[in-house]
Motif scaffolding. Structure first.
Motif, short mmCIF file in Angstrom:
data_model
loop_
_atom_site.label_atom_id
_atom_site.label_comp_id
_atom_site.label_asym_id
_atom_site.label_seq_id
_atom_site.Cartn_x
_atom_site.Cartn_y
_atom_site.Cartn_z
N UNK A 132 0.86 -0.93 0.55
CA UNK A 132 -0.04 0.43 0.35
C UNK A 132 1.05 1.54 0.13
N UNK A 133 1.81 1.20 0.97
CA UNK A 133 2.68 2.35 1.28
C UNK A 133 3.57 2.98 -0.43
N UNK A 134 3.68 1.43 -1.36
CA UNK A 134 4.60 1.98 -2.87
C UNK A 134 4.03 2.07 -3.41
N UNK A 135 2.21 2.27 -3.47
CA UNK A 135 1.52 2.87 -4.65
C UNK A 135 1.42 4.65 -3.67
N UNK A 136 1.23 4.64 -2.76
CA UNK A 136 1.08 5.80 -2.25
C UNK A 136 2.72 6.91 -3.03
N UNK A 137 3.83 6.08 -2.49
CA UNK A 137 4.63 6.68 -2.77
C UNK A 137 5.08 7.07 -4.74
N UNK A 138 4.50 6.13 -4.60
CA UNK A 138 4.17 6.45 -6.78
C UNK A 138 3.36 7.99 -7.27
N UNK A 139 2.18 7.92 -6.26
CA UNK A 139 1.73 8.55 -6.74
C UNK A 139 1.66 10.08 -5.77
N UNK A 140 2.71 10.04 -4.29
CA UNK A 140 3.01 10.89 -4.08
C UNK A 140 4.04 11.95 -4.98
N UNK A 141 5.16 10.30 -5.27
CA UNK A 141 5.92 11.09 -6.88
C UNK A 141 5.50 11.68 -8.05
N UNK A 142 4.12 11.14 -8.26
CA UNK A 142 3.99 11.83 -9.90
C UNK A 142 3.48 13.18 -9.60
N UNK A 143 2.41 13.14 -8.02
CA UNK A 143 1.35 14.60 -7.87
C UNK A 143 2.42 15.38 -7.73
N UNK A 144 3.89 15.71 -7.41
CA UNK A 144 5.05 16.11 -7.41
C UNK A 144 5.96 16.71 -8.15
N UNK A 145 5.87 15.69 -8.97
CA UNK A 145 6.07 15.83 -10.77
C UNK A 145 5.35 16.99 -10.86
N UNK A 146 3.26 16.79 -10.51
CA UNK A 146 3.27 17.28 -11.45
C UNK A 146 3.06 18.74 -11.01
N UNK A 147 3.13 19.24 -9.32
CA UNK A 147 3.34 20.33 -8.88
C UNK A 147 4.84 21.11 -9.12
N UNK A 148 5.80 20.49 -9.08
CA UNK A 148 7.23 20.83 -9.84
C UNK A 148 6.75 21.33 -10.65
#
Length: 184
Positions: A132-148
């Motif tokens: 579950x955390x690995x999936x969250x990590x991927x989501x966070x990295x994807x969203x961070x890229x979008x925001x940055x």
């Protein structure tokens, strides 16, 4: 000396100024409290900005996603201000603020990883939570890229970034300027 008629807890007093302070390790309880404060302020006035001051040293990606989702669905602008050393998924929260209103104090430092604790009493629980955390990590990295505006460079996760580097990588939009004697 006058007696203040406001609550004595500084975090509660800040609510009157539409400021939410996230100043502890981010876990489920801290996320719930932060979300409640954000929701309260948005309900009180759906037109005025809220400022989220973040000085949490790290925490759970799951808790970070809860705060993120609240920030992104409030319907009001959320200005974010990074203070101190932010690690784990916490820099992601700063990046998820309203574009143009994401700031860092001059001495803020960032270690933008999506890692967090994996807890469980049974080996199967640990595996399920880790997945579950690995999936969250991927989501966070994807969203961070979008925001940055672009993915963070690989070395950004291997060292502490200065506030100026956080601006360069798009985590924040600028540095919070120090007050001067002419400021009121």
């Amino acid at each position: 000396m006058p007696v203040l008629s406001t609550p004595s807890d500084p975090a509660d007093r800040l609510l009157g100024e539409r400021i939410v302070l996230l100043a502890r390790e981010l876990d489920d309880d801290v996320a719930a409290e932060t979300c409640a404060r954000l929701l309260l302020l948005a309900a009180e006035d759906a037109r005025r900005d809220i400022t989220l001051h973040v000085l949490a040293p790290g925490g759970s990606p799951v808790a970070a996603m809860a705060v993120h989702d609240t920030i992104r669905t409030l319907g009001v602008d959320v200005a974010t201000v990074a203070v101190g050393s932010l690690a784990g998924p916490v820099p992601f929260l700063v990046a998820s603020g309203t574009p143009g209103k994401r700031l860092a104090r001059a001495h803020a430092a960032f270690l933008p990883t999506a890692d967090g604790p994996v807890r469980g009493s049974h080996p199967g629980d640990v595996r399920v939570r880790a997945d579950h955390l690995a999936g969250r990590r991927r989501e966070i990295e994807s969203l961070t890229a979008a925001y940055c505006g672009a993915p963070l460079p690989d070395d950004a996760r291997d060292r502490w970034l200065s506030a100026a580097e956080a601006v360069t990588f798009g985590i924040v939009d600028g540095l919070s300027e120090p007050r001067t004697e002419t400021d009121s």
